[in-house]
Design a protein around this motif. Structure first.
Motif, PDB file in Angstrom:
ATOM      1  N   MET A  14       0.831  -1.199   0.000  1.00 54.72           N
ATOM      2  CA  MET A  14       0.000   0.000   0.000  1.00 54.72           C
ATOM      3  C   MET A  14       0.870   1.256   0.000  1.00 54.72           C
ATOM      4  SD  MET A  14      -3.125   1.456   2.351  1.00 54.72           S
ATOM      5  CE  MET A  14      -2.844   0.447   3.678  1.00 54.72           C
ATOM      6  N   GLU A  15       2.024   1.207   0.679  1.00 52.88           N
ATOM      7  CA  GLU A  15       2.880   2.386   0.748  1.00 52.88           C
ATOM      8  C   GLU A  15       3.296   2.854  -0.646  1.00 52.88           C
ATOM      9  OE1 GLU A  15       6.885   3.900   3.061  1.00 52.88           O
ATOM     10  OE2 GLU A  15       5.801   2.156   3.813  1.00 52.88           O
ATOM     11  N   CYS A  29       1.801  19.316   3.237  1.00 59.87           N
ATOM     12  CA  CYS A  29       2.584  20.517   2.924  1.00 59.87           C
ATOM     13  C   CYS A  29       3.290  20.463   1.573  1.00 59.87           C
ATOM     14  CB  CYS A  29       3.603  20.793   4.030  1.00 59.87           C
ATOM     15  SG  CYS A  29       4.999  19.645   4.057  1.00 59.87           S
ATOM     16  N   GLY A  30       3.362  19.279   0.953  1.00 59.12           N
ATOM     17  CA  GLY A  30       4.019  19.174  -0.343  1.00 59.12           C
ATOM     18  C   GLY A  30       5.527  18.997  -0.260  1.00 59.12           C
ATOM     19  N   SER A  31       6.060  18.845   0.943  1.00 65.02           N
ATOM     20  CA  SER A  31       7.504  18.671   1.125  1.00 65.02           C
ATOM     21  C   SER A  31       7.953  17.336   0.526  1.00 65.02           C
ATOM     22  CB  SER A  31       7.830  18.698   2.618  1.00 65.02           C
ATOM     23  OG  SER A  31       9.110  18.172   2.860  1.00 65.02           O
ATOM     24  N   ALA A  32       9.150  17.340  -0.055  1.00 65.74           N
ATOM     25  CA  ALA A  32       9.703  16.107  -0.627  1.00 65.74           C
ATOM     26  C   ALA A  32      10.660  15.442   0.353  1.00 65.74           C
ATOM     27  CB  ALA A  32      10.402  16.414  -1.944  1.00 65.74           C
ATOM     28  N   GLY A  33      10.628  15.846   1.613  1.00 65.08           N
ATOM     29  CA  GLY A  33      11.499  15.258   2.643  1.00 65.08           C
ATOM     30  C   GLY A  33      11.129  13.816   2.924  1.00 65.08           C
ATOM     31  N   SER A  34      11.675  13.273   4.003  1.00 61.28           N
ATOM     32  CA  SER A  34      11.381  11.872   4.327  1.00 61.28           C
ATOM     33  C   SER A  34       9.895  11.745   4.678  1.00 61.28           C
ATOM     34  CB  SER A  34      12.259  11.392   5.481  1.00 61.28           C
ATOM     35  OG  SER A  34      11.780  11.858   6.712  1.00 61.28           O
ATOM     36  N   LEU A  35       9.257  10.743   4.091  1.00 63.36           N
ATOM     37  CA  LEU A  35       7.823  10.549   4.256  1.00 63.36           C
ATOM     38  C   LEU A  35       7.534   9.282   5.039  1.00 63.36           C
ATOM     39  CD1 LEU A  35       6.658  11.373   0.623  1.00 63.36           C
ATOM     40  CD2 LEU A  35       6.653  12.891   2.587  1.00 63.36           C
ATOM     41  N   LYS A  36       6.437   9.320   5.782  1.00 60.41           N
ATOM     42  CA  LYS A  36       5.982   8.164   6.544  1.00 60.41           C
ATOM     43  C   LYS A  36       4.515   7.912   6.223  1.00 60.41           C
ATOM     44  CE  LYS A  36       9.086   8.756  10.465  1.00 60.41           C
ATOM     45  NZ  LYS A  36      10.053   9.499   9.726  1.00 60.41           N
ATOM     46  N   LEU A  37       4.145   6.663   6.255  1.00 64.39           N
ATOM     47  CA  LEU A  37       2.740   6.312   6.099  1.00 64.39           C
ATOM     48  C   LEU A  37       2.066   6.578   7.443  1.00 64.39           C
ATOM     49  CD1 LEU A  37       1.199   3.453   4.208  1.00 64.39           C
ATOM     50  CD2 LEU A  37       0.516   3.752   6.562  1.00 64.39           C
ATOM     51  N   HIS A  84     -10.660   4.673  12.521  1.00 66.79           N
ATOM     52  CA  HIS A  84     -11.261   4.157  11.301  1.00 66.79           C
ATOM     53  C   HIS A  84     -10.968   2.682  11.238  1.00 66.79           C
ATOM     54  CE1 HIS A  84     -12.839   4.578   7.196  1.00 66.79           C
ATOM     55  NE2 HIS A  84     -13.179   5.790   7.556  1.00 66.79           N
ATOM     56  N   ALA A  85     -11.904   1.907  10.760  1.00 69.58           N
ATOM     57  CA  ALA A  85     -11.739   0.449  10.716  1.00 69.58           C
ATOM     58  C   ALA A  85     -10.902   0.058   9.508  1.00 69.58           C
ATOM     59  CB  ALA A  85     -13.101  -0.222  10.653  1.00 69.58           C
ATOM     60  N   GLY A  86      -9.815  -0.658   9.753  1.00 72.46           N
ATOM     61  CA  GLY A  86      -9.003  -1.185   8.662  1.00 72.46           C
ATOM     62  C   GLY A  86      -8.132  -0.144   8.005  1.00 72.46           C
ATOM     63  N   ARG A  87      -7.033  -0.606   7.467  1.00 74.29           N
ATOM     64  CA  ARG A  87      -6.076   0.268   6.803  1.00 74.29           C
ATOM     65  C   ARG A  87      -6.385   0.285   5.308  1.00 74.29           C
ATOM     66  NH1 ARG A  87       0.463  -0.163   7.637  1.00 74.29           N
ATOM     67  NH2 ARG A  87       0.374   1.618   9.008  1.00 74.29           N
ATOM     68  N   THR A  88      -6.793   1.437   4.797  1.00 76.86           N
ATOM     69  CA  THR A  88      -7.123   1.577   3.376  1.00 76.86           C
ATOM     70  C   THR A  88      -6.408   2.798   2.815  1.00 76.86           C
ATOM     71  OG1 THR A  88      -9.029   3.033   3.711  1.00 76.86           O
ATOM     72  CG2 THR A  88      -9.443   0.655   3.826  1.00 76.86           C
ATOM     73  N   ASN A 140      -7.866   6.078   4.321  1.00 81.98           N
ATOM     74  CA  ASN A 140      -7.571   6.538   5.681  1.00 81.98           C
ATOM     75  C   ASN A 140      -6.084   6.525   6.007  1.00 81.98           C
ATOM     76  OD1 ASN A 140      -7.074   3.838   6.123  1.00 81.98           O
ATOM     77  ND2 ASN A 140      -8.531   3.604   7.780  1.00 81.98           N
ATOM     78  N   CYS A 141      -5.238   6.421   4.979  1.00 80.11           N
ATOM     79  CA  CYS A 141      -3.790   6.521   5.175  1.00 80.11           C
ATOM     80  C   CYS A 141      -3.246   7.634   4.286  1.00 80.11           C
ATOM     81  CB  CYS A 141      -3.105   5.207   4.823  1.00 80.11           C
ATOM     82  SG  CYS A 141      -3.480   3.884   5.985  1.00 80.11           S
ATOM     83  N   VAL A 142      -2.268   8.345   4.793  1.00 79.46           N
ATOM     84  CA  VAL A 142      -1.652   9.432   4.031  1.00 79.46           C
ATOM     85  C   VAL A 142      -0.136   9.345   4.168  1.00 79.46           C
ATOM     86  CG1 VAL A 142      -3.641  10.970   4.326  1.00 79.46           C
ATOM     87  CG2 VAL A 142      -1.770  11.095   5.939  1.00 79.46           C
ATOM     88  N   MET A 143       0.544   9.928   3.204  1.00 79.06           N
ATOM     89  CA  MET A 143       1.999  10.059   3.288  1.00 79.06           C
ATOM     90  C   MET A 143       2.260  11.449   3.873  1.00 79.06           C
ATOM     91  SD  MET A 143       2.960   7.148   2.340  1.00 79.06           S
ATOM     92  CE  MET A 143       4.716   7.355   2.470  1.00 79.06           C
ATOM     93  N   ILE A 144       3.084  11.476   4.915  1.00 78.89           N
ATOM     94  CA  ILE A 144       3.255  12.711   5.674  1.00 78.89           C
ATOM     95  C   ILE A 144       4.732  12.890   6.051  1.00 78.89           C
ATOM     96  CG2 ILE A 144       2.728  11.612   7.870  1.00 78.89           C
ATOM     97  CD1 ILE A 144       1.087  14.056   8.646  1.00 78.89           C
ATOM     98  N   CYS A 145       5.206  14.136   6.026  1.00 78.07           N
ATOM     99  CA  CYS A 145       6.600  14.421   6.376  1.00 78.07           C
ATOM    100  C   CYS A 145       6.753  14.487   7.903  1.00 78.07           C
ATOM    101  CB  CYS A 145       7.061  15.726   5.733  1.00 78.07           C
ATOM    102  SG  CYS A 145       6.315  17.223   6.427  1.00 78.07           S
TER     103      CYS A 145
END
Length: 191
Positions: free
Chosen positions: A1-2, A16-24, A30-34, A37-42
């Protein structure tokens, strides 16, 4: 999924649109990982979401753009952060412009309810004893104080502590005349 989320986000933080290190980051509750309900975030945005740093208003101006995201998880985080900052004119204006469908709004509000319930939690020492402002505690570990040459020794008594608001893992106390923040897991309430 990542990998799918990195493609969706174009390898940038979805707030923020940063291209730095990202984490899921999974947006709860929320029920279940979809993908919804998941985002990539710095790291910087993650610290703002998890309140591990003081609010950085300059950085959080990115929310003016993220209000337009079509990703439900991004919408929820943006709405919650803007609600924390609603005393700022720009944040209140952004909230007014933001549209969330009923389900997404309920999801966002459920997270705010959890945050406010967390604020009602209590401070406890390493043994689970309730701590209150004015208590005296004993250090159960030698602690080096960040930004100082001070080392608080095991067994040091800290009198007249203060509880840190919105963080049940921390208290404040004076050691050698210097006010420091101490993690509650390293203190024992003095009888």
């Amino acid at each position: 999924m990542e990998e799918q989320l990195l493609i969706r986000s174009e390898n940038k933080c979805e707030l923020c649109g940063s291209a730095g290190s990202l984490k899921l980051f999974e947006v709860l509750p929320h029920a279940g990982r979809t993908e919804d309900n998941c985002v990539m975030i710095c790291d910087k945005c993650l610290a703002q979401v998890e309140k591990t740093e003081e609010p950085d208003l300059k950085h959080l101006n990115c929310l003016r753009t993220s209000i337009w995201s079509a990703v439900p998880g991004v919408q929820v985080i943006t709405w919650r952060l803007l609600n924390r900052l609603k005393d700022e004119n720009w944040a209140a204006d952004s909230l007014d412009m933001m549209y969330l469908d009923e389900d997404t709004l309920a999801w966002a509000q459920a997270g705010l309810d959890e945050e406010s319930n967390t604020a009602n939690e209590v401070h406890k020492d390493c043994n689970g004893q309730l701590l209150e402002t004015g208590n005296s505690v004993v250090l159960t570990k030698t602690l080096d104080v960040k930004g100082s040459s001070l080392s608080a020794k095991l067994g040091t008594v800290v009198k007249n502590i203060r509880l840190v608001e919105n963080n049940t893992d921390q208290i404040e106390g004076k050691i050698e005349g210097q006010t420091i923040v101490i993690l509650t897991r390293y203190v024992r309430k003095q009888s």
